[in-house]
Write a protein that holds these residues in place. Structure first.
Motif, short mmCIF file in Angstrom:
data_model
loop_
_atom_site.label_atom_id
_atom_site.label_comp_id
_atom_site.label_asym_id
_atom_site.label_seq_id
_atom_site.Cartn_x
_atom_site.Cartn_y
_atom_site.Cartn_z
N PHE A 369 0.85 -1.19 0.00
CA PHE A 369 0.00 0.00 0.00
C PHE A 369 0.88 1.25 0.00
N ASP A 370 0.62 2.15 -0.90
CA ASP A 370 1.28 3.46 -0.90
C ASP A 370 0.30 4.46 -0.32
N GLU A 371 0.58 4.90 0.91
CA GLU A 371 -0.34 5.78 1.60
C GLU A 371 -0.36 7.16 0.94
N GLN A 380 -4.83 2.10 7.64
CA GLN A 380 -4.19 0.84 7.27
C GLN A 380 -5.11 -0.36 7.50
N ALA A 383 -7.60 -0.63 4.70
CA ALA A 383 -7.04 -1.16 3.46
C ALA A 383 -6.88 -2.67 3.54
N VAL A 387 -8.63 -5.69 1.16
CA VAL A 387 -7.95 -6.83 0.53
C VAL A 387 -8.65 -8.14 0.90
N ASP A 410 2.65 -5.26 2.47
CA ASP A 410 1.66 -5.27 3.54
C ASP A 410 0.89 -6.58 3.63
N THR A 431 -5.68 -7.78 -7.98
CA THR A 431 -5.35 -6.35 -7.80
C THR A 431 -6.48 -5.46 -8.30
N GLU A 435 -8.44 -2.83 -5.92
CA GLU A 435 -8.61 -1.41 -6.27
C GLU A 435 -10.08 -1.02 -6.28
N PHE A 438 -11.08 -0.57 -2.78
CA PHE A 438 -10.57 0.73 -2.31
C PHE A 438 -11.52 1.85 -2.71
N PHE A 445 -5.41 4.79 -1.53
CA PHE A 445 -4.12 4.12 -1.48
C PHE A 445 -3.67 3.74 -2.89
N LEU A 447 -1.49 1.01 -5.09
CA LEU A 447 -1.35 -0.43 -4.90
C LEU A 447 -0.20 -0.95 -5.75
#
Length: 466
Positions: A369-371, A380, A383, A387, A410, A431, A435, A438, A445, A447
Motif C-alpha cells: 500500500f502506498d499511503e 491501514q 485497506a 484486501v 503489507d 489487484t 482497487e 478501495f 491508497f 497499490l
C-alpha cells in the motif's frame, strides 16, 4: 542624545582643556599683557607718557575687571598685579615735603590696592558661579547616566517580559502539541510508535537533533534519527564495550552534558541520553539521545521532562511489542481480517508439499500500500479489510491472505494451483478487485504487487527447459 553629548564632553582629550602656566590660563595672561602693552603704547606715542595717570578712572580698571569677571580670582589678581607693575615700575610718584611715608605709600598704592580688592571680590564671585555650574553639570551628567541606566533596565525588563510571554505562549501551545503527539505513540504497532516519537520528542523537548536506539542482541542500533546532516559523525551503534552503553543500559543512568562526569561519557555524541524502560516490566529496550538543542532549554525542568519522556516512550514501545507478540499467536485478526504473518511460513511449506505430491504449481502474490499524503495510521486496517473482501470474492477458501507488513509489503496471498502466466493473470484479477474495494471504501491508497512462483510442476519445468 544628551547622554551621548555628556559622555563625549567627559571623554574629550587633554588638549581640549585650557593650557595653564603656574595655575593661570595662558589665554588670560596673553590678553592681560596685550592690553597693558597696547595701553602703554598709546600713552607713549599719543599722550603725556605718565602711564595714563591723568585719566580717571584709570584705563587699567578695564582689564582688571574683565579678567576677574571672565576667568576668576586668580586671573583677576594676576591682572591687578601686572597692571600695578605697569603703573608703578620706574614711575613712583615723588613724596611731598610735608608728606609722611604712610601717606605717600597710600597715595602711590591706592589704585593698585583697589584693583586687587576688586579682582579678588569679583573673581571669587565668578569662581563661585563656575563651581555652581560645574556642580550642576556633574549632577546633570549623573542624572543622564541614571536615566540611561533606567532606560537600559526598562529595555531589559521589556525584553524579558516579551521572552516570558513567548515562553508562556509556547508552553500553552506545547501542552496542546504534547497531547496531540502523545496520541500518536499510543499505538499497537511498533512502526507507528516510532512514527509518533518523531512528533512527541520535538513537542516536549524542542531539540534540533535527536535519535532513538533499540537494543538488539546487546547492541544499541539507531532506529530513528531526526535533524542529522551529512556532516554529523554520530555513532549508529554502541556495543557493551562503550562507556555510553554501560552508563545508560547497564546502570540505567540519565546523562546530562552539563555535569562534568556525564560530559566525559557523552563526549561529542550529544547533550542528553537516557534508557527507554518499561514501567510495567522494568526492562530496558533502548536509548533516547538528544544531540543538539538550545542552551536555554537545557534547564532542570526539561531534564526532568526528558526522564519522563524516556519512560513514556519505553512503555509505549514495550506495549506495542507485547501486542505484536500476542497478535502473532492469534489465528485470525478480527480487525484486519487477515491471518498473522508467523503462520505464513507454515502455510507456504504445506502448500509446496501438497503441490509436489499432487503435481500443481504454487505462487505468492505480494501487495503493498502506498499511503496518500496526510493519511493516518487508522486507514491501514481499512485497506487490509478491503484486501480481505476482494480475496473472499475472487478466490476460493484455499487461497489464504496474511498480514505481512515487512520488507515494504503489507499483504501476501498464497495462490495454490497456479504458476507463471496463470499466476500473473490471477494476480491481475485480484489487484483489480482490491482497487475496486478501495474505491468503494473511499480509500486513495496506491497499490503495488509482485508475483513469485514457489513451485512449478515437473512437466512445466521440462517444457520451460526445452
Amino acid at each position: 542624545m544628551a547622554a551621548r553629548d555628556a559622555r563625549a564632553e567627559s571623554s574629550l582629550p587633554s588638549w581640549h582643556e585650557p593650557r595653564q602656566v603656574m595655575g593661570l590660563r595662558v589665554t588670560a595672561l596673553v590678553e592681560i599683557v596685550a592690553f597693558l602693552l597696547a595701553a602703554l603704547a598709546v600713552d607713549h606715542f599719543f599722550l603725556d607718557r605718565d602711564r595714563l595717570a591723568g585719566i580717571t578712572p584709570h584705563p587699567f580698571w578695564i582689564i582688571v575687571l574683565l579678567a576677574a569677571a571672565q576667568y576668576g580670582a586668580k586671573e583677576g589678581l594676576a591682572a591687578a598685579l601686572l597692571a600695578s607693575a605697569a603703573l608703578l615700575v620706574h614711575n613712583l610718584p615723588e613724596q611731598g615735603f610735608s608728606e609722611d611715608l604712610y601717606a605717600w605709600l597710600l597715595r602711590a598704592t591706592r589704585e593698585p590696592l583697589l584693583w586687587i580688592f576688586a579682582a579678588v571680590i569679583i573673581g571669587e564671585i565668578r569662581d563661585a558661579q563656575r563651581r555652581d555650574r560645574d556642580t550642576l553639570r556633574e549632577e546633570l551628567r549623573e542624572a543622564r547616566e541614571h536615566a540611561d541606566g533606567i532606560g537600559a533596565a526598562y529595555q531589559q525588563l521589556s525584553q524579558l517580559k516579551d521572552h516570558l510571554e513567548a515562553r508562556v505562549a509556547g508552553q500553552v501551545r506545547t501542552v496542546h502539541s504534547i497531547f496531540t503527539a502523545s496520541r500518536s505513540i499510543e499505538r499497537q504497532d511498533t512502526g507507528q510508535v516510532l512514527a509518533g516519537i518523531q512528533q512527541l520528542v520535538p513537542a516536549v523537548m524542542n531539540p534540533r537533533k535527536f535519535s532513538l536506539y533499540l537494543l538488539n542482541d546487546r547492541v544499541l542500533e539507531a532506529a530513528l534519527s531526526d535533524g542529522w546532516t551529512e556532516g554529523d559523525a554520530f555513532a549508529t551503534e554502541f556495543d557493551q564495550s562503550t562507556a555510553l552503553y554501560q552508563a545508560v543500559i547497564s546502570h540505567r543512568r540519565h546523562l546530562v552534558a552539563t555535569r562534568p562526569s556525564h560530559g566525559l561519557i557523552l563526549g561529542a555524541e550529544g547533550l542528553l541520553a537516557g534508557p527507554l524502560t518499561s514501567t510495567e516490566t522494568g526492562e530496558v529496550i533502548g536509548m533516547l539521545k538528544i544531540e543538539e538543542m538550545d542552551f536555554l532549554d537545557l534547564v532542570p525542568s526539561n531534564v526532568q521532562n526528558f526522564r519522563i519522556l524516556c519512560e513514556w516512550i519505553g512503555s509505549a514501545y514495550a506495549n506495542a511489542q507485547h501486542w505484536e507478540e500476542t497478535q502473532a499467536t492469534r489465528y485470525f485478526d478480527p480487525v484486519r481480517r487477515l491471518l498473522p504473518a508467523p503462520l505464513f511460513e507454515v502455510a507456504r511449506d504445506h502448500a509446496i508439499a501438497m503441490a509436489r505430491r499432487f503435481g500443481f504449481g504454487v505462487a505468492v502474490l505480494r501487495l503493498g500500500f502506498d499511503e496518500p499524503e496526510g493519511a493516518g495510521p487508522s486507514l491501514q486496517p481499512a485497506a487490509a479489510r478491503a484486501v480481505s473482501r476482494a480475496v473472499e470474492a475472487l478466490l476460493g477458501p484455499t487461497e489464504q491472505a496474511f498480514d505481512w507488513r515487512r520488507d515494504g509489503w503489507d499483504v501476501v496471498i498464497i495462490l495454490p494451483g497456479v504458476a507463471d502466466e496463470a499466476a500473473q493473470s490471477l494476480a491481475t484479477r485480484v489487484t483489480a478487485g482490491v482497487e475496486e474495494e478501495f474505491g468503494v471504501a473511499g480509500l486513495r491508497f496506491g497499490l503495488r504487487h509482485r508475483v513469485e512462483t514457489l513451485y512449478r510442476p515437473q512437466r512445466a519445468e521440462a517444457r520451460a527447459a526445452r
